[in-house]
Structure formats: structure tokens, C-alpha cells
Design an enzyme around this catalytic site. Structure first.
Site, PDB file in Angstrom:
ATOM      1  N   ASP A  82       0.963  -1.191  -0.104  1.00 50.36           N
ATOM      2  CA  ASP A  82       0.155  -0.225   0.006  1.00 50.36           C
ATOM      3  C   ASP A  82       1.012   1.291  -0.032  1.00 50.36           C
ATOM      4  O   ASP A  82       2.215   1.173   0.413  1.00 50.36           O
ATOM      5  CB  ASP A  82      -0.978   0.015   1.314  1.00 50.36           C
ATOM      6  CG  ASP A  82      -2.091   0.854   1.046  1.00 50.36           C
ATOM      7  OD1 ASP A  82      -2.097   1.467   0.005  1.00 50.36           O
ATOM      8  OD2 ASP A  82      -2.991   0.944   1.976  1.00 50.36           O
ATOM      9  N   ASP A  83       0.137   2.441  -0.158  1.00 54.91           N
ATOM     10  CA  ASP A  83       1.312   3.472  -0.336  1.00 54.91           C
ATOM     11  C   ASP A  83       1.399   4.219   1.179  1.00 54.91           C
ATOM     12  O   ASP A  83       2.284   4.527   1.282  1.00 54.91           O
ATOM     13  CB  ASP A  83       0.454   4.630  -1.050  1.00 54.91           C
ATOM     14  CG  ASP A  83      -1.254   5.073  -0.707  1.00 54.91           C
ATOM     15  OD1 ASP A  83      -1.559   4.347   0.177  1.00 54.91           O
ATOM     16  OD2 ASP A  83      -1.543   6.104  -1.320  1.00 54.91           O
ATOM     17  N   ASP A 115      -2.089   4.715   8.042  1.00 51.89           N
ATOM     18  CA  ASP A 115      -2.369   6.085   8.786  1.00 51.89           C
ATOM     19  C   ASP A 115      -2.462   5.630   9.976  1.00 51.89           C
ATOM     20  O   ASP A 115      -1.869   5.382  10.868  1.00 51.89           O
ATOM     21  CB  ASP A 115      -3.375   6.575   8.000  1.00 51.89           C
ATOM     22  CG  ASP A 115      -3.603   8.124   8.619  1.00 51.89           C
ATOM     23  OD1 ASP A 115      -3.146   8.099   9.819  1.00 51.89           O
ATOM     24  OD2 ASP A 115      -3.939   8.985   7.950  1.00 51.89           O
TER      25      ASP A 115
END
Length: 165
Positions: free
Chosen positions: A99-100, A103
Site C-alpha cells: 500500500d502507499d 495511517d
């Protein structure tokens, strides 16, 4: 972006490509991987780069929605992982999830539950979600909003101090 998030971290295409390749370099010693699962949409670009660099030919996606443009909302799986890949994982296959960003870790937790033995890698990580990933490149503060290159356009930005040029 909510009121408490004051910092922004714009990422250019060049920087994101370099950071994604750095992720691949870090992962190389852990392979070879039998398949890669990209978390859409943000994970598609780094997954393509990592798959190329590590010569991973089986690339699957899982669509999980947790963000709109400005805030995080409830988690919803829009497209699950293909049953064939889940079977590969159950039979001991080595799976990489990309994933980028992690969070809060909410999206990561949902995908990890689908593939508990997989190696989870992100380009960027924030403190609240960092424990959910095995490998990442850059940590940013929790109060920083990352603007990815696909969300940006070239435009003038005033100086941080608020002064004029």
C-alpha cells in the site's frame, strides 16, 4: 483534511518512484514472493513498481475504502482478494501486501485479517499504524497529510512563514 492536521507533505512522481524502488530494495532479501496484493487505489502504483523490481508476476488487488478526499471514514471492502490467492496463502505461499500509506492502521488490519501470514509493506507510515506493517520507507508524523502525485497539480505555493516573495 481535518482542522487538527496542519502539516502537508506533497510527494512528486519522481520522489514516489524513488521511494517505491527503495521499498523494493528493502524487500528483495525477503523474497522471492509468490504473489503481490495491492490495496487499491493508493497501493496500485507502488505495487506495480515493486512487482517489476522483484519480478513478481502474480499481482492481485483488494479494494478497501476508508478515505474520501479529506477525512477517514468507516472501512468497506469493495473487492475481496481472489479465492485462488487465498488458497495459495493457506498452502504456505509467500504473499506480499503493498500500500502507499498506513495511517491509523484500520485498513491494514482488515487486509491483514484476510492474509495473516503475508508480509505487509508500505511506502509511508504514520505512528498510529506503523505496528501493522512489516516494512516501510518513510515515517511521517500523525498530523501530516500526504498529498500523493495523482492528487496534485503544479501550482504556486506561498512560503511556510506566510511572507511574500
Amino acid at each position: 483534511m481535518n482542522q487538527t492536521q496542519q502539516k502537508s507533505f506533497p510527494v512528486t512522481w519522481d520522489q514516489f518512484h524513488r521511494d517505491s524502488r527503495a521499498l523494493a530494495w528493502r524487500l528483495q532479501a525477503l523474497g522471492p514472493f509468490d504473489a503481490l496484493v495491492a490495496i487499491t487505489r493508493g497501493g496500485l502504483v507502488p505495487a506495480a513498481i515493486v512487482a517489476r523490481e522483484l519480478n513478481i508476476r502474480v499481482v492481485e488487488s483488494v479494494a478497501v475504502k476508508s478515505y474520501d478526499h479529506q477525512s477517514q471514514s468507516g472501512i468497506k471492502v469493495l473487492k475481496p482478494i481472489a479465492p485462488e490467492l487465498l488458497e495459495t496463502a493457506r498452502n504456505g505461499g509467500k504473499i506480499l501486501i503493498v500500500d502507499d500509506l498506513v495511517d491509523t492502521g484500520a485498513t491494514a488490519r482488515v487486509v491483514r485479517d484476510m492474509l495473516p501470514g503475508a508480509h505487509f509493506a508500505t511506502v509511508y507510515a504514520k505512528p498510529k499504524g506503523r505496528e501493522m506493517v512489516d516494512t516501510f520507507i518513510t515515517e511521517v508524523s500523525q498530523d501530516t497529510w500526504i498529498f500523493f502525485p495523482w492528487d496534485l497539480d503544479v501550482a504556486y505555493v506561498p512560503p511556510i512563514s506566510g511572507g511574500t516573495d
